[in-house]
Scaffold this motif. Structure first.
Motif: not given
Length: 553
Positions: A1-29
């Motif tokens: 059975m195919e799963r249904s999703w509420d949203d779809e993104v390329d990269v999900l980042v979990v956490g808003t410290g320096a590591a997470g923020l850096s990851a979000a910037v790099a992925a968006s770039d």
């Protein structure tokens, strides 16, 4: 059975410290569609509470200042000071970190992050091959008005620095009224602060400056940031991570990820059962209260393996009623102070790097009661140097028995339940070292790093002032930490590894959610945040590249 999703993104980042923020910037770039989530109701993580320095060897700021460094020199140093701790400290991981530094620093700079070097701060083992001074950088003071109302949802009020303080200010401000250099730095800091206020700014310094600078980039890029949205579990299909189940005010939410999930949710500093299991202590941490190991747990459930779980970014801490700690840095290194165990004996170099200090306390406690230990200061230490242990006064600490004052060493020993003769003998031997300038027992003051937090006006050794003038103060010291050191094992791309060292497709991690590339040591100022930012960047870029491949026809 195919799963249904509420949203779809390329990269999900979990956490808003320096590591997470850096990851979000790099992925968006990299052109990825990014979603950044935070499990608590405030963003900034432990980085907001930190000194904000990044140990970034061979960084572009050094080259601009004409300071010679190189990746090979930095790797020589890392090979000398970082003992082999298995795959976490592999040559490939160390090289990936060092060689990515110029790109990461420059990339964030192009987005408006204003860097400044901590020019006077040495590596923690500067006498080792490849060691040197001035490899650490930090973000310049950030005007929090630029974030508008978003700043109200940050961790600024529970540990952020609402002043334009820099890490390289701290060593001189500690002796602002006992040395000319300290006074000058203090005057500059006051001038910098007043200047900001006159211009109508609301400046943030050290760790707050870093996360605010990075969050400003994330907001400018248009990346959605969801608070109070914890990671529930990772969705695995055909042994690959393809999405995540998130919680939040609206309830359960599933998000598909074409490229991957980057876990940057911190360590397990406030998960008492894990601390007792892996460290043998309940934990006294300076980490943010959301540091509960949930990201690590989710990564393991998805197939990841763990390493270095028995270690932390240790240091001297002063416990409070919340189980947190006030991190003790300059006070244990300045003259006119010693640290003793519960029998009144010294057992380590008080001025050593904080992780070595913490390891020494834990090791000594195996044979002699040392948790807690006592930092003993004579009146000159209290009068001449900034007492950051109790910036708002000592009444609460005295009431809790964390700080004890006595007119004589004999009375102090009795109040600390020590044999007065033993404490007197320890002090007498130490005072002899202070007179000769040579600590024959623990070599305090031998290293350039020791002397960084010393007082050059005290001779012949800036770290060895005699203990002799009352009243005497004793502060209860526990093995505090800046966060935990163990977590998900990752490779040079930031990909999470299985027990057989194969990567879990679609799963990445950075920061204190991972086993540290620095192993069991701390090579220099910012050795936590520097790799966190770099591997957040590398992991997110790798995840974004997977999204491109996935989307290809």
């Amino acid at each position: 059975m195919e799963r249904s999703w509420d949203d779809e993104v390329d990269v999900l980042v979990v956490g808003t410290g320096a590591a997470g923020l850096s990851a979000a910037v790099a992925a968006s770039d990299a052109g990825a569609k990014v979603l950044l989530v935070e499990g608590t109701d405030r963003w900034g993580g432990t980085t907001m509470r930190s000194g904000g320095g990044l140990w970034m060897p061979a960084n572009p700021l050094m080259a601009r200042d004409g300071v010679e460094d190189s990746a090979e020199k930095a790797l020589t140093y890392l090979d000398a000071v970082v003992e082999d701790a298995g795959p976490a400290t592999s040559p490939a991981r160390k090289r990936a970190f060092v060689e990515a530094v110029p790109e990461v620093v420059t990339s964030l700079e192009t987005h408006g992050v204003r860097w400044v070097r901590a020019t006077d701060y040495p590596d923690y083992y500067p006498e080792q091959p490849g060691g040197m001074v001035g490899r650490s950088i930090e973000a310049q003071a950030f005007d929090t008005r630029r974030l508008g109302t978003w700043i109200k949802y940050s961790r600024m009020n529970d540990g952020g620095m609402p002043l334009p303080l820099r890490t390289d200010d701290v060593w001189l401000l500690a002796r602002a009224w006992s040395s000319p250099s300290g006074f000058v730095r203090g005057a500059r800091f006051v001038g910098r602060t007043l200047g900001s206020l006159v211009r109508g700014q609301r400046p943030a310094g050290i760790g707050a400056a870093l996360v605010c600078s990075l969050m400003q980039v994330v907001r400018t890029q248009g990346t959605p940031v969801l608070l109070s949205t914890p990671l529930g579990e990772l969705v695995v299909e055909d042994d690959a991570v393809v999405g995540a189940v998130l919680g939040g005010p609206a309830g359960r939410r599933t998000v598909r990820t074409r490229g991957g999930v980057v876990i940057a949710a911190g360590g397990f500093a406030h998960r008492t059962e894990w601390r007792e299991k892996y460290h043998g202590v309940p934990g006294w941490s300076a980490a943010a209260d959301g540091d509960l190991g949930t990201g690590i747990e989710a990564g393991v459930a998805a197939g990841g393996t763990l390493a270095l779980m028995d270690d932390a970014w240790w240091g001297a801490g002063v416990a409070n009623e919340e189980g947190m700690n006030g991190f003790v840095l300059s006070e244990r290194s300045m003259p006119y102070s010693i640290l003793v165990d519960q029998h009144g004996q010294r057992y380590t170099n008080e001025s050593a790097s904080y992780i070595d200090f913490g390891h020494a306390m834990l090791e000594h406690d195996r044979t002699t009661p040392s948790i807690p230990s006592w930092l003993v200061l004579d009146s000159r230490a209290r009068r001449r140097y900034l007492f950051t242990i109790a910036p708002s006064g000592t009444k609460k600490l005295e009431k809790a028995g964390t700080l004890v004052v006595a007119d004589t060493l004999e009375d102090l020993a009795r109040l600390l339940h020590m044999e007065p003769a033993q404490l007197a003998a320890t002090v007498e031997r130490f005072n002899g070292f202070a007179r000769t300038g040579v600590d024959e027992d623990f070599h305090r003051g031998d290293s350039l790093y020791d002397r960084y937090y010393g007082d050059p006006g005290v001779r012949p050794n800036p770290n060895l002032g005699p203990i002799g003038r009352g009243p005497f103060t004793a502060v209860k010291i526990v093995p505090g930490d800046l966060g935990t050191k163990g977590g998900l094992l990752t490779d040079e791309h930031g990909a999470v590894l299985r027990e057989d060292l194969s990567p879990v497709p679609g799963l990445y991690a950075a920061g204190n959610s991972t086993a540290a590339v620095m192993g069991r040591t701390y090579p220099g100022p910012g050795s936590t945040i520097g790799p966190a930012v770099v591997f957040g960047y590398l992991g997110a870029r790798h995840a974004a590249s997977r999204a491109v491949v996935t989307a290809a026809p």
